[in-house]
Design a protein around this motif. Structure first.
Motif, PDB file in Angstrom:
ATOM      1  N   GLY A  26       0.762  -1.245   0.000  1.00 39.83           N
ATOM      2  CA  GLY A  26       0.000   0.000   0.000  1.00 39.83           C
ATOM      3  C   GLY A  26       0.787   1.285   0.000  1.00 39.83           C
ATOM      4  O   GLY A  26       0.215   2.368  -0.023  1.00 39.83           O
ATOM      5  N   SER A  27       2.118   1.227   0.024  1.00 44.71           N
ATOM      6  CA  SER A  27       2.906   2.463   0.006  1.00 44.71           C
ATOM      7  C   SER A  27       2.661   3.230  -1.291  1.00 44.71           C
ATOM      8  O   SER A  27       2.574   2.649  -2.364  1.00 44.71           O
TER       9      SER A  27
ATOM     10  N   PRO B  15      -4.755  -3.285  -1.066  1.00 44.63           N
ATOM     11  CA  PRO B  15      -4.626  -2.818   0.317  1.00 44.63           C
ATOM     12  C   PRO B  15      -5.813  -1.936   0.705  1.00 44.63           C
ATOM     13  O   PRO B  15      -6.351  -1.207  -0.128  1.00 44.63           O
ATOM     14  N   PRO B  16      -6.256  -2.004   1.959  1.00 43.65           N
ATOM     15  CA  PRO B  16      -7.408  -1.219   2.403  1.00 43.65           C
ATOM     16  C   PRO B  16      -7.113   0.282   2.474  1.00 43.65           C
ATOM     17  O   PRO B  16      -5.959   0.715   2.410  1.00 43.65           O
ATOM     18  N   MET B  17      -8.174   1.065   2.626  1.00 42.62           N
ATOM     19  CA  MET B  17      -8.055   2.531   2.645  1.00 42.62           C
ATOM     20  C   MET B  17      -7.332   3.069   3.869  1.00 42.62           C
ATOM     21  O   MET B  17      -6.844   4.188   3.851  1.00 42.62           O
ATOM     22  N   TRP B  18      -7.252   2.308   4.952  1.00 39.47           N
ATOM     23  CA  TRP B  18      -6.629   2.821   6.173  1.00 39.47           C
ATOM     24  C   TRP B  18      -5.101   2.840   6.114  1.00 39.47           C
ATOM     25  O   TRP B  18      -4.462   3.336   7.030  1.00 39.47           O
ATOM     26  N   VAL B  19      -4.495   2.302   5.079  1.00 37.19           N
ATOM     27  CA  VAL B  19      -3.032   2.297   4.957  1.00 37.19           C
ATOM     28  C   VAL B  19      -2.512   3.728   5.087  1.00 37.19           C
ATOM     29  O   VAL B  19      -3.053   4.655   4.482  1.00 37.19           O
ATOM     30  N   LYS B  20      -1.478   3.918   5.893  1.00 40.18           N
ATOM     31  CA  LYS B  20      -0.928   5.255   6.127  1.00 40.18           C
ATOM     32  C   LYS B  20       0.586   5.239   6.029  1.00 40.18           C
ATOM     33  O   LYS B  20       1.233   4.257   6.366  1.00 40.18           O
TER      34      LYS B  20
ATOM     35  N   THR C 124       8.750  11.246  12.947  1.00 44.04           N
ATOM     36  CA  THR C 124       7.529  10.976  12.213  1.00 44.04           C
ATOM     37  C   THR C 124       6.695   9.984  13.017  1.00 44.04           C
ATOM     38  O   THR C 124       7.221   9.010  13.521  1.00 44.04           O
ATOM     39  N   GLU C 125       5.400  10.251  13.128  1.00 46.00           N
ATOM     40  CA  GLU C 125       4.518   9.366  13.882  1.00 46.00           C
ATOM     41  C   GLU C 125       3.175   9.273  13.176  1.00 46.00           C
ATOM     42  O   GLU C 125       2.661  10.271  12.676  1.00 46.00           O
ATOM     43  N   ILE C 126       2.634   8.067  13.115  1.00 42.64           N
ATOM     44  CA  ILE C 126       1.277   7.867  12.613  1.00 42.64           C
ATOM     45  C   ILE C 126       0.572   6.900  13.559  1.00 42.64           C
ATOM     46  O   ILE C 126       1.207   6.099  14.239  1.00 42.64           O
TER      47      ILE C 126
END
Length: 125
Positions: free
Chosen positions: A65-66, A96-101, A109-111
């Motif tokens: 998903g990147s 890959p689902p929509m929630w991939v970040k 950097t934080e997610i």
């Protein structure tokens, strides 16, 4: 790597992305690590330093998903820029689902992604 149903961490590994060369042993080990994960696994990855040597593993991260690692992408991580990613290793024919970040930053950097393990739950923002 994390089981998307139970939330259990199933595998964890570190790779020296600064010292490696494109196509080097650490790059290949990262590729093999992701290839060895079962489908429908949550994949979490962070680069503290430079990751431009990760060309061999880039296709696996793109498959999870990147979007920032695509060639010619303007926001892709640059030299010595941190990058973090929460993705998903899909089954054959699955996207890959929509929630991939993923995110890049100048220093840190934080997610965050919340995981709902209830029946019918799943990963959500």
């Amino acid at each position: 790597a994390m089981d998307g149903v139970t939330g259990d961490v199933t595998k964890a590994e570190t790779f020296d992305c600064w010292y490696d060369t494109p196509g080097g042993s650490q790059d290949k080990q990262l590729r093999e690590f992701i290839d060895g994960l079962p489908c429908r696994t949550v994949v979490m990855c962070a680069i503290q330093d430079s990751g431009e040597a990760w060309w061999d593993a880039r296709s696996q991260l793109l498959n999870c998903g990147s979007k920032l690692l695509k060639p010619g992408q303007g926001d892709r991580p640059s030299y010595r820029q941190p990058w973090c990613f929460i993705g998903y290793k899909p089954a054959e024919g699955e996207r890959p689902p929509m929630w991939v970040k993923e995110k890049t930053g100048k220093k840190e950097t934080e997610i965050k992604v919340a995981l709902d393990l209830s029946v019918g739950g799943g990963l959500a923002d």
